[in-house]
Design a protein around this motif. Structure first.
Motif: not given
Length: 210
Positions: A26-27, A29-32, A34, A75
């Motif tokens: 999830s962390l 993904a927030r930093l673009n 994947y 996170a």
């Protein structure tokens, strides 16, 4: 003859690796970035600084290692707050079994001491361990054998008198490099390659029946 059992913590005492890897996914993904959990599982067993260095080397992350470690801690803490920490099935009985056999018990985890303390308190097993070594107490991360060698030394036993219980590739390699017999534990949700272990088990009951 086995005189000491050395436990990894995450994925062995409790099913926390799933919590960590979910928080890491999830962390990122927030930093673009994947990445799937199976892809990220390679970091399991490493110290936090080693994990951060690995992530920076493999993904486009504009952070220093200490910055990324802080983000991971935040996170993970958020994810833990939403989770119930429970011991793996059969763990408490196995710890009692080892005590009755007068076998020394150590925890040798790459995790930070604060998280270790939180887990031991939540599971009510602080008194079960004769020794606890965290990742902050060693210079090298698993798969380096230092943490297991240090545990044996402090327990006053030879390395070939130790049995390691690990669920990760890094942990198993560390135990083998230390000259110890290694059990590959497969009771967690994150299924890893434990083929290099001397024996693979899916429950602590299997170990009590050996």
């Amino acid at each position: 003859m086995i005189k000491a059992v050395l436990f990894d913590m995450d994925g062995v005492l409790l099913d926390s690796e799933w919590i960590y890897l979910h928080s890491l996914k999830s962390l990122l993904a927030r930093l673009n970035v994947y990445a799937e959990i199976d892809e990220l599982a390679v970091v399991v067993g490493m110290k936090m600084d080693a994990i951060s260095n690995y992530l920076i080397a493999h993904y486009p992350l504009p952070y220093k290692a200490e910055e990324l470690s802080a983000l991971q801690d935040e996170a993970f803490d958020c994810e833990v707050a939403k989770s119930v920490l429970e011991p793996m099935p059969g763990l408490l009985s196995f710890l009692e079994f080892l005590k009755r056999k007068n076998i020394k018990i150590a925890l040798a985890s790459s995790s930070e001491q604060g998280w270790i303390n939180q887990v031991l308190t939540a599971l009510h097993i602080e008194a079960a361990f004769d020794l606890v070594i965290s990742g902050e107490m060693v210079s090298h991360s698993k798969p380096h054998p230092e943490i297991f060698q240090k545990a044996a030394e402090q327990l006053g036993v030879e390395t070939d008198e130790c049995l390691v219980i690990e669920d990760s590739v890094n942990g198993i390699n560390a135990g083998k490099a230390a000259g110890m017999r290694v059990i590959g534990y497969k009771g967690s949700k994150i299924i890893q390659d434990t083929s290099k272990a001397d024996l693979e088990v899916h429950s602590f009951q299997e170990l009590m029946n050996l």
